[in-house]
Design a protein around this motif. Structure first.
Motif, mmCIF file in Angstrom:
data_model
loop_
_atom_site.group_PDB
_atom_site.id
_atom_site.type_symbol
_atom_site.label_atom_id
_atom_site.label_comp_id
_atom_site.label_asym_id
_atom_site.label_seq_id
_atom_site.Cartn_x
_atom_site.Cartn_y
_atom_site.Cartn_z
ATOM 1 N N SER A 185 45.077 54.040 44.290
ATOM 2 C CA SER A 185 44.774 53.306 43.242
ATOM 3 C C SER A 185 45.929 52.438 42.843
ATOM 4 N N ALA A 186 47.042 52.592 43.597
ATOM 5 C CA ALA A 186 48.081 51.776 43.339
ATOM 6 C C ALA A 186 47.791 50.305 43.688
ATOM 7 N N PHE A 187 46.987 50.185 44.570
ATOM 8 C CA PHE A 187 46.510 48.642 44.913
ATOM 9 C C PHE A 187 45.554 48.132 43.729
ATOM 10 N N THR A 188 44.722 48.819 43.235
ATOM 11 C CA THR A 188 44.263 48.432 41.956
ATOM 12 C C THR A 188 45.193 47.829 40.832
ATOM 13 N N ILE A 189 46.259 48.632 40.522
ATOM 14 C CA ILE A 189 47.425 48.406 39.696
ATOM 15 C C ILE A 189 47.992 47.001 39.976
ATOM 16 N N ALA A 190 48.090 47.052 41.297
ATOM 17 C CA ALA A 190 48.828 45.735 41.916
ATOM 18 C C ALA A 190 47.878 44.598 41.539
ATOM 19 N N GLY A 191 46.610 44.836 41.971
ATOM 20 C CA GLY A 191 45.627 43.538 41.436
ATOM 21 C C GLY A 191 45.632 43.128 40.059
ATOM 22 N N ASP A 192 45.643 43.993 39.061
ATOM 23 C CA ASP A 192 45.716 43.944 37.700
ATOM 24 C C ASP A 192 46.992 43.107 37.473
ATOM 25 N N LEU A 193 48.236 43.719 37.830
ATOM 26 C CA LEU A 193 49.415 43.050 37.481
ATOM 27 C C LEU A 193 49.483 41.548 38.004
ATOM 28 N N THR A 194 48.872 41.488 39.148
ATOM 29 C CA THR A 194 48.839 40.118 39.641
ATOM 30 C C THR A 194 47.983 39.140 38.982
ATOM 31 N N ALA A 195 47.106 39.487 38.532
ATOM 32 C CA ALA A 195 46.361 38.881 37.218
ATOM 33 C C ALA A 195 46.983 38.531 36.197
ATOM 34 N N ASN A 196 47.720 39.550 35.763
ATOM 35 C CA ASN A 196 48.842 39.270 34.630
ATOM 36 C C ASN A 196 49.819 38.273 34.489
ATOM 37 N N CYS A 197 50.345 38.271 35.789
ATOM 38 C CA CYS A 197 51.228 37.227 36.038
ATOM 39 C C CYS A 197 50.671 35.910 36.097
ATOM 40 N N LEU A 198 49.406 35.816 36.572
ATOM 41 C CA LEU A 198 48.937 34.382 36.471
ATOM 42 C C LEU A 198 48.505 33.922 34.946
ATOM 43 N N GLN A 199 48.279 34.976 34.448
ATOM 44 C CA GLN A 199 47.769 34.862 32.998
ATOM 45 C C GLN A 199 49.052 34.378 32.209
ATOM 46 N N MET A 200 50.242 35.102 32.627
ATOM 47 C CA MET A 200 51.365 34.667 31.895
ATOM 48 C C MET A 200 51.724 33.144 32.216
ATOM 49 N N THR A 201 51.511 32.807 33.223
ATOM 50 C CA THR A 201 51.871 31.474 33.910
ATOM 51 C C THR A 201 51.125 30.570 33.066
ATOM 52 N N ALA A 202 49.812 30.774 32.953
ATOM 53 C CA ALA A 202 48.865 29.860 32.355
ATOM 54 C C ALA A 202 49.432 29.733 30.813
ATOM 55 N N ALA A 203 49.675 30.795 30.207
ATOM 56 C CA ALA A 203 50.069 30.877 28.921
ATOM 57 C C ALA A 203 51.547 29.946 28.721
ATOM 58 N N ALA A 204 52.265 30.135 29.620
ATOM 59 C CA ALA A 204 53.724 29.251 29.589
ATOM 60 C C ALA A 204 53.246 27.735 29.760
ATOM 61 N N PHE A 205 52.174 27.365 30.468
ATOM 62 C CA PHE A 205 51.868 25.909 30.550
ATOM 63 C C PHE A 205 51.049 25.323 29.362
ATOM 64 N N GLY A 206 50.816 26.293 28.377
ATOM 65 C CA GLY A 206 50.098 25.816 27.315
ATOM 66 C C GLY A 206 48.520 25.831 27.435
ATOM 67 N N LEU A 207 48.070 26.737 28.497
ATOM 68 C CA LEU A 207 46.576 26.950 28.517
ATOM 69 C C LEU A 207 46.188 27.604 27.722
ATOM 70 N N ALA A 208 46.652 28.528 26.927
ATOM 71 C CA ALA A 208 46.412 29.321 26.003
ATOM 72 C C ALA A 208 45.441 28.736 24.665
ATOM 73 N N ALA A 209 46.083 27.785 24.200
ATOM 74 C CA ALA A 209 45.664 26.968 23.331
ATOM 75 C C ALA A 209 44.196 26.413 23.591
ATOM 76 N N ILE A 210 44.129 25.813 24.769
ATOM 77 C CA ILE A 210 43.007 25.253 25.489
ATOM 78 C C ILE A 210 41.741 26.350 25.304
ATOM 79 N N ILE A 211 42.297 27.474 25.702
ATOM 80 C CA ILE A 211 41.290 28.609 25.950
ATOM 81 C C ILE A 211 40.749 29.054 24.524
#
Length: 209
Positions: free
Chosen positions: A40-66
């Motif tokens: 299940s650590a692979f599931t955790i890795a998948g979750d955290l990878t998605a979080n990294c992409l979401q943080m990157t999106a937020a850093a580029f201002g996409l949060a306001a668009i969403i």
């Protein structure tokens, strides 16, 4: 970043996780019961990878668009809901554990990684959440990128530790559950997946207050 600000951020993240299990945590519990904490650590890795992409999106201002285009992004959430329900129904209808035995180890790892990644990415609220959280702790007079990196890494470490804790609790539950039939284990895990889908279905794209 001043130490005081960083400690306040840690406290804020801690309070955020001091809640009943959310969608990703229910997924980790289910996979830990069925496959063990190591897989299940692979599931955790998948979750955290998605979080990294979401943080990157937020850093580029996409949060306001969403946040202002919730209807345009709602299909992402509902695809995630359908995906989790599909997994849950499959588990409930499985009578034994023969489906868990696979010679394709890399394929199984990818499947578990994909579950964590899709479940996390199916919640666009996360981008809005990061977009609202990080600016509260950033000093505009100092370089922004190092501060974003520190805040992001801290969140990933805390989130990963919390997911591992829920996985360990799932293992403890599995010790008792696997004394019974595997069919019962699959039904319980399937119910957890459907519960996770229900949680995701009730989320909207507006930051919680």
């Amino acid at each position: 970043m001043p130490l005081e600000t960083y400690l306040i951020y840690l406290a804020a993240v801690g309070v955020f996780f001091a809640t009943p299990p959310d969608t990703s945590q229910l997924l980790i519990i289910s996979n830990s019961i069925r496959h063990g904490l190591r897989k299940s650590a692979f599931t955790i890795a998948g979750d955290l990878t998605a979080n990294c992409l979401q943080m990157t999106a937020a850093a580029f201002g996409l949060a306001a668009i969403i946040a202002t285009s919730a209807s345009a992004f709602s299909w992402i959430k509902w695809l995630g809901v359908a995906y989790l329900v599909w997994i849950g129904v499959q588990l409930i209808l499985t009578r034994d554990s023969t489906d868990e035995v696979s010679a394709d180890v890399s394929g199984e790892r990818f499947r578990l990684f994909r579950q964590g990644f899709v479940t996390s990415m199916a919640n666009p609220f996360a981008v809005v959440f990061f977009g609202a959280l990080f600016p509260q702790f950033i000093d505009p007079a100092a370089p922004v990128l190092p501060q974003l990196f520190m805040l992001g890494v801290t969140y990933i470490v805390v989130d990963g530790a919390i997911l591992l804790l829920w996985g360990w609790l799932g293992i403890r539950a599995a010790t008792a559950l696997k004394r019974f039939s595997f069919g019962l284990v699959n039904k319980i895990c399937g119910t957890l997946m459907i519960a996770a889908a229900a949680l995701l279905a009730t989320r909207d794209l507006q930051p919680q207050k």
